[in-house]
Design a protein around this motif. Structure first.
Motif, mmCIF file in Angstrom:
data_model
loop_
_atom_site.group_PDB
_atom_site.id
_atom_site.type_symbol
_atom_site.label_atom_id
_atom_site.label_comp_id
_atom_site.label_asym_id
_atom_site.label_seq_id
_atom_site.Cartn_x
_atom_site.Cartn_y
_atom_site.Cartn_z
ATOM 1 N N VAL A 16 -16.282 -36.274 -11.549
ATOM 2 C CA VAL A 16 -17.188 -36.582 -12.664
ATOM 3 C C VAL A 16 -17.063 -35.518 -13.749
ATOM 4 O O VAL A 16 -16.735 -35.826 -14.895
ATOM 5 C CB VAL A 16 -18.651 -36.694 -12.183
ATOM 6 N N LEU A 17 -17.313 -34.275 -13.399
ATOM 7 C CA LEU A 17 -17.270 -33.176 -14.362
ATOM 8 C C LEU A 17 -15.975 -32.374 -14.292
ATOM 9 O O LEU A 17 -15.539 -31.810 -15.302
ATOM 10 C CB LEU A 17 -18.445 -32.225 -14.126
ATOM 11 N N LEU A 18 -15.405 -32.320 -13.105
ATOM 12 C CA LEU A 18 -14.149 -31.600 -12.875
ATOM 13 C C LEU A 18 -13.233 -32.478 -12.039
ATOM 14 O O LEU A 18 -13.673 -33.458 -11.436
ATOM 15 C CB LEU A 18 -14.392 -30.293 -12.093
ATOM 16 N N THR A 19 -11.950 -32.112 -11.998
ATOM 17 C CA THR A 19 -11.080 -32.723 -11.002
ATOM 18 C C THR A 19 -11.593 -32.336 -9.622
ATOM 19 O O THR A 19 -12.414 -31.426 -9.480
ATOM 20 C CB THR A 19 -9.633 -32.224 -11.160
ATOM 21 N N ASN A 20 -11.138 -33.012 -8.598
ATOM 22 C CA ASN A 20 -11.536 -32.636 -7.250
ATOM 23 C C ASN A 20 -11.049 -31.229 -6.926
ATOM 24 O O ASN A 20 -9.978 -30.810 -7.383
ATOM 25 C CB ASN A 20 -10.978 -33.629 -6.232
ATOM 26 N N GLY A 21 -11.846 -30.522 -6.129
ATOM 27 C CA GLY A 21 -11.466 -29.152 -5.802
ATOM 28 C C GLY A 21 -10.277 -29.093 -4.859
ATOM 29 O O GLY A 21 -9.393 -28.249 -5.015
ATOM 30 N N TRP A 22 -10.259 -29.997 -3.859
ATOM 31 C CA TRP A 22 -9.184 -29.971 -2.875
ATOM 32 C C TRP A 22 -9.004 -31.368 -2.305
ATOM 33 O O TRP A 22 -9.117 -31.598 -1.107
ATOM 34 C CB TRP A 22 -9.476 -28.938 -1.798
ATOM 35 N N GLY A 23 -8.728 -32.323 -3.193
ATOM 36 C CA GLY A 23 -8.516 -33.701 -2.800
ATOM 37 C C GLY A 23 -7.057 -33.962 -2.451
ATOM 38 O O GLY A 23 -6.229 -33.050 -2.387
ATOM 39 N N ARG A 24 -6.732 -35.240 -2.245
ATOM 40 C CA ARG A 24 -5.373 -35.608 -1.837
ATOM 41 C C ARG A 24 -4.330 -35.183 -2.872
ATOM 42 O O ARG A 24 -3.252 -34.683 -2.512
ATOM 43 C CB ARG A 24 -5.285 -37.120 -1.587
#
Length: 206
Positions: A16-24
């Motif tokens: 929402v506000l940032l990219t995922n921190g540690w996603g795929r």
């Protein structure tokens, strides 16, 4: 327009506000950069990441299980530095919610799944304290979405009425869970779409 006066916004962070921190995507980037076995990393990640996000493992402990279970030609510090660089901000979205907060004097609370070290870095790096009044993060409270108790805790911490609350998340299931507690919810699919839905609650910024 909905017959609802919103006083509190509950916002997810990653997606929402940032990219995922540690996603795929971020893990795949690391696999390619450090030339790791993708299947093995993903399997080990899925077996232990929930525990890390609930604040029951440190980042070093998580990485020992997922990456450094055998000798590597790079250090833990090298890997963490790469992880942190994967985060970027959706600054236009952050600025929009800051403007909305000021215009309507909203209480804004983060409700997110994230490990402590990643979460603390992202809060500081992207000045999220300028938007949020509090952080109900999985690593801090040892609960993880979609556990309804996480949302109950967020409501209790904020002292918000569920009927006057609005939860926004890019995961539709999490929005559905919040709605079962009487909260209003919007599935986030992009800034333009959420702006249109917010108008139905009487919330807009010109």
């Amino acid at each position: 327009m909905k017959d609802t006066h919103i006083t509190t916004l509950f916002l997810d962070i990653g997606g929402v506000l940032l990219t995922n921190g540690w996603g795929r995507v971020e893990r795949n980037n690391a696999v390619a950069h450090f030339q790791l076995n993708s299947d093995e990393v993903q399997e080990r990640h899925h077996l232990t990441f929930d525990t890390y996000e609930q604040g029951k493992l440190s980042l070093d402990e998580y990485l020992k299980r997922v990456i450094f279970y055998e000798p590597r030609n790079f250090s833990t510090d090298d890997f963490i530095a790469f992880m942190l660089k994967q985060s970027t901000a959706y600054q236009t979205t952050i600025d929009f919610f800051k403007s909305l907060k000021v215009k309507y004097d909203l209480n804004v609370i983060a409700v997110n799944n994230e490990g402590r070290e990643l979460n603390e870095f992202r809060i500081k790096e992207f000045h999220l304290g300028e938007l949020f009044d509090g952080f109900v993060s999985s690593a801090f409270v040892h609960l993880r979405k979609p556990d309804a108790d996480l949302f109950r805790m967020a409501i209790d911490v904020s002292q918000a009425s569920p009927a006057a609350s609005l939860y926004i998340d890019d995961r539709h299931m999490f929005v559905e869970v919040a709605q079962t507690l009487g909260m209003n919810g919007i599935h986030y699919t992009g800034l333009d779409a959420v702006k249109a839905e917010l108008k139905s609650y009487g919330l807009e910024v010109n």
